[in-house]
Motif scaffolding. Structure first.
Motif, PDB file in Angstrom:
ATOM      1  N   VAL A   6       0.860  -1.184   0.000  1.00 12.47           N
ATOM      2  CA  VAL A   6       0.000   0.000   0.000  1.00 12.47           C
ATOM      3  C   VAL A   6       0.894   1.229   0.000  1.00 12.47           C
ATOM      4  O   VAL A   6       1.736   1.391   0.894  1.00 12.47           O
ATOM      5  CB  VAL A   6      -0.920   0.037   1.240  1.00 12.47           C
ATOM      6  CG1 VAL A   6      -1.809   1.288   1.208  1.00 12.47           C
ATOM      7  CG2 VAL A   6      -1.772  -1.225   1.328  1.00 12.47           C
ATOM      8  N   THR A   7       0.748   2.098  -0.983  1.00  9.88           N
ATOM      9  CA  THR A   7       1.531   3.334  -0.998  1.00  9.88           C
ATOM     10  C   THR A   7       0.794   4.419  -0.204  1.00  9.88           C
ATOM     11  O   THR A   7      -0.428   4.395  -0.091  1.00  9.88           O
ATOM     12  CB  THR A   7       1.789   3.829  -2.438  1.00  9.88           C
ATOM     13  OG1 THR A   7       0.558   4.267  -3.040  1.00  9.88           O
ATOM     14  CG2 THR A   7       2.404   2.720  -3.291  1.00  9.88           C
ATOM     15  N   GLY A   8       1.554   5.360   0.332  1.00  8.22           N
ATOM     16  CA  GLY A   8       0.951   6.409   1.152  1.00  8.22           C
ATOM     17  C   GLY A   8       0.230   5.842   2.359  1.00  8.22           C
ATOM     18  O   GLY A   8      -0.885   6.252   2.700  1.00  8.22           O
ATOM     19  N   ALA A   9       0.902   4.900   3.057  1.00  4.49           N
ATOM     20  CA  ALA A   9       0.221   4.101   4.079  1.00  4.49           C
ATOM     21  C   ALA A   9       0.390   4.614   5.499  1.00  4.49           C
ATOM     22  O   ALA A   9       0.004   3.928   6.446  1.00  4.49           O
ATOM     23  CB  ALA A   9       0.726   2.657   4.001  1.00  4.49           C
ATOM     24  N   ASN A  10       0.940   5.791   5.686  1.00  5.46           N
ATOM     25  CA  ASN A  10       1.217   6.262   7.043  1.00  5.46           C
ATOM     26  C   ASN A  10       0.033   6.937   7.720  1.00  5.46           C
ATOM     27  O   ASN A  10       0.030   7.116   8.947  1.00  5.46           O
ATOM     28  CB  ASN A  10       2.414   7.211   7.055  1.00  5.46           C
ATOM     29  CG  ASN A  10       2.152   8.473   6.257  1.00  5.46           C
ATOM     30  OD1 ASN A  10       1.779   8.382   5.079  1.00  5.46           O
ATOM     31  ND2 ASN A  10       2.352   9.640   6.851  1.00  5.46           N
ATOM     32  N   LYS A  11      -1.006   7.303   6.952  1.00  8.32           N
ATOM     33  CA  LYS A  11      -2.145   7.994   7.554  1.00  8.32           C
ATOM     34  C   LYS A  11      -3.354   7.900   6.632  1.00  8.32           C
ATOM     35  O   LYS A  11      -3.265   7.421   5.506  1.00  8.32           O
ATOM     36  CB  LYS A  11      -1.808   9.473   7.820  1.00  8.32           C
ATOM     37  CG  LYS A  11      -1.489  10.276   6.562  1.00  8.32           C
ATOM     38  CD  LYS A  11      -1.156  11.725   6.899  1.00  8.32           C
ATOM     39  CE  LYS A  11      -0.832  12.519   5.625  1.00  8.32           C
ATOM     40  NZ  LYS A  11      -0.542  13.940   5.944  1.00  8.32           N
ATOM     41  N   GLY A  12      -4.481   8.380   7.127  1.00  9.06           N
ATOM     42  CA  GLY A  12      -5.674   8.511   6.309  1.00  9.06           C
ATOM     43  C   GLY A  12      -6.136   7.227   5.656  1.00  9.06           C
ATOM     44  O   GLY A  12      -6.176   6.156   6.277  1.00  9.06           O
ATOM     45  N   LEU A  13      -6.508   7.325   4.393  1.00  7.83           N
ATOM     46  CA  LEU A  13      -7.036   6.181   3.658  1.00  7.83           C
ATOM     47  C   LEU A  13      -6.024   5.051   3.545  1.00  7.83           C
ATOM     48  O   LEU A  13      -6.378   3.872   3.639  1.00  7.83           O
ATOM     49  CB  LEU A  13      -7.480   6.630   2.262  1.00  7.83           C
ATOM     50  CG  LEU A  13      -8.651   7.615   2.202  1.00  7.83           C
ATOM     51  CD1 LEU A  13      -8.834   8.129   0.778  1.00  7.83           C
ATOM     52  CD2 LEU A  13      -9.939   6.976   2.700  1.00  7.83           C
ATOM     53  N   GLY A  14      -4.759   5.400   3.337  1.00 11.67           N
ATOM     54  CA  GLY A  14      -3.731   4.381   3.201  1.00 11.67           C
ATOM     55  C   GLY A  14      -3.538   3.585   4.475  1.00 11.67           C
ATOM     56  O   GLY A  14      -3.396   2.353   4.442  1.00 11.67           O
ATOM     57  N   ILE A  73      -1.795  -1.573  -3.995  1.00 11.19           N
ATOM     58  CA  ILE A  73      -2.754  -0.489  -3.782  1.00 11.19           C
ATOM     59  C   ILE A  73      -2.032   0.829  -4.016  1.00 11.19           C
ATOM     60  O   ILE A  73      -1.211   1.268  -3.198  1.00 11.19           O
ATOM     61  CB  ILE A  73      -3.332  -0.496  -2.352  1.00 11.19           C
ATOM     62  CG1 ILE A  73      -3.830  -1.884  -1.957  1.00 11.19           C
ATOM     63  CG2 ILE A  73      -4.437   0.551  -2.222  1.00 11.19           C
ATOM     64  CD1 ILE A  73      -5.035  -2.371  -2.699  1.00 11.19           C
ATOM     65  N   ASN A  74      -2.302   1.463  -5.142  1.00  7.45           N
ATOM     66  CA  ASN A  74      -1.714   2.768  -5.450  1.00  7.45           C
ATOM     67  C   ASN A  74      -2.590   3.850  -4.815  1.00  7.45           C
ATOM     68  O   ASN A  74      -3.535   4.362  -5.422  1.00  7.45           O
ATOM     69  CB  ASN A  74      -1.627   2.957  -6.965  1.00  7.45           C
ATOM     70  CG  ASN A  74      -0.504   2.164  -7.589  1.00  7.45           C
ATOM     71  OD1 ASN A  74       0.640   2.245  -7.153  1.00  7.45           O
ATOM     72  ND2 ASN A  74      -0.815   1.397  -8.620  1.00  7.45           N
ATOM     73  N   ASN A  75      -2.254   4.184  -3.578  1.00  9.09           N
ATOM     74  CA  ASN A  75      -3.059   5.109  -2.782  1.00  9.09           C
ATOM     75  C   ASN A  75      -2.426   6.500  -2.651  1.00  9.09           C
ATOM     76  O   ASN A  75      -3.146   7.490  -2.495  1.00  9.09           O
ATOM     77  CB  ASN A  75      -3.279   4.511  -1.394  1.00  9.09           C
ATOM     78  CG  ASN A  75      -3.815   5.514  -0.407  1.00  9.09           C
ATOM     79  OD1 ASN A  75      -4.998   5.831  -0.387  1.00  9.09           O
ATOM     80  ND2 ASN A  75      -2.933   6.043   0.449  1.00  9.09           N
ATOM     81  N   ALA A  76      -1.103   6.598  -2.702  1.00  8.16           N
ATOM     82  CA  ALA A  76      -0.426   7.876  -2.442  1.00  8.16           C
ATOM     83  C   ALA A  76      -0.929   8.969  -3.372  1.00  8.16           C
ATOM     84  O   ALA A  76      -1.021   8.779  -4.587  1.00  8.16           O
ATOM     85  CB  ALA A  76       1.079   7.701  -2.604  1.00  8.16           C
ATOM     86  N   ALA A  77      -1.253  10.123  -2.807  1.00  6.37           N
ATOM     87  CA  ALA A  77      -1.764  11.234  -3.614  1.00  6.37           C
ATOM     88  C   ALA A  77      -1.622  12.542  -2.844  1.00  6.37           C
ATOM     89  O   ALA A  77      -1.523  12.549  -1.618  1.00  6.37           O
ATOM     90  CB  ALA A  77      -3.225  11.008  -3.984  1.00  6.37           C
ATOM     91  N   ILE A  78      -1.620  13.633  -3.592  1.00  4.06           N
ATOM     92  CA  ILE A  78      -1.631  14.968  -2.998  1.00  4.06           C
ATOM     93  C   ILE A  78      -2.744  15.787  -3.649  1.00  4.06           C
ATOM     94  O   ILE A  78      -3.149  15.514  -4.779  1.00  4.06           O
ATOM     95  CB  ILE A  78      -0.284  15.697  -3.182  1.00  4.06           C
ATOM     96  CG1 ILE A  78       0.039  15.888  -4.681  1.00  4.06           C
ATOM     97  CG2 ILE A  78       0.842  14.950  -2.472  1.00  4.06           C
ATOM     98  CD1 ILE A  78       1.209  16.799  -4.944  1.00  4.06           C
TER      99      ILE A  78
END
Length: 226
Positions: A6-14, A73-78
């Motif tokens: 899972v990318t961007g997995a440190n908070k929120g949706l990830g 899971i390509n989750n990372a986003a800004i």
């Protein structure tokens, strides 16, 4: 055992996606740009891996650290820096696309050799209703009141990217999810959905079997027709 990144997995949706997939029995590698912020993922039982989707070297090292991979899971986003036309410029567009679109391509291309070895390879790209023209034009949809150009355009690209990857890789289940208007840092926690509700579609798509749909766009309520 299913191995998931899972990318961007440190908070929120990830982070919530990570928690739920671990609960479902997955071994989850939590892609985190700064490992110092990975404490919550570790508490859930994830294996943190340094991963900055805008940095090819970081992506390559993260993928090389994985013993195998079944689900990406390509989750990372800004959201980016532009919220209207007065502050819109090419650099604002480039910044959003660098993470939200090019980041998906970097990670997915690097991960394909591992995914091709899986008996049930799955990719979920986290998109948004803000990237779906029908939602943007519907006054009754939450996305109607979103006017930012870079973020919406990048998420539209994610949806198209998903369809094209699915057509090119028919053995894999490759779909896009729409979290809906979820309370996260990206919207200053103004969303009316919880992160659990916001990850319903992503988690459901991550759990697909070989006979599941591919090339589709799903919300927590099901398939969104193009």
């Amino acid at each position: 055992m299913t191995t998931t990144l899972v990318t961007g997995a440190n908070k929120g949706l990830g982070l919530e996606t990570t928690r739920r997939l671990i609960a479902a029995g997955h071994t989850v590698y939590a892609g985190i740009r700064d490992l110092a912020s990975g404490g919550a993922a570790r508490e859930f039982g994830a294996i943190p891996v340094q991963l900055d989707v805008t940095d090819q070297d970081s992506v390559d090292k993260a993928i090389a650290a994985l013993p195998e991979l079944d689900v990406l899971i390509n989750n990372a986003a800004i959201v980016g820096t532009s919220w209207g036309l007065d502050d819109l410029d090419v650099e604002a567009m480039r910044m959003a696309f660098e993470t939200n679109v090019f980041g998906i391509v970097r990670v997915t291309q690097a991960a394909l050799p591992l995914l091709r070895r899986s008996s049930n390879p799955v990719i979920v790209n986290v998109a948004s209703g803000l990237g779906f023209p029908r939602a943007l034009l519907d006054p009754d949809d939450d996305s109607f009141n979103g006017y930012m150009v870079p973020y919406a355009s990048s998420k539209a690209a994610v949806i198209t990217l998903t369809v094209q990857y699915a057509k090119n890789l028919p053995r894999m289940r490759i779909n896009a999810s729409d979290p809906g208007y979820t309370a996260t840092d990206l919207n200053q926690h103004s969303g009316h959905q919880s992160v659990t509700e916001g990850t319903d579609a992503t988690v459901a798509l991550a759990l697909l079997g070989p006979d599941g749909p591919t090339g589709e766009f799903h919300s927590r309520r099901g398939h969104i027709t193009y």
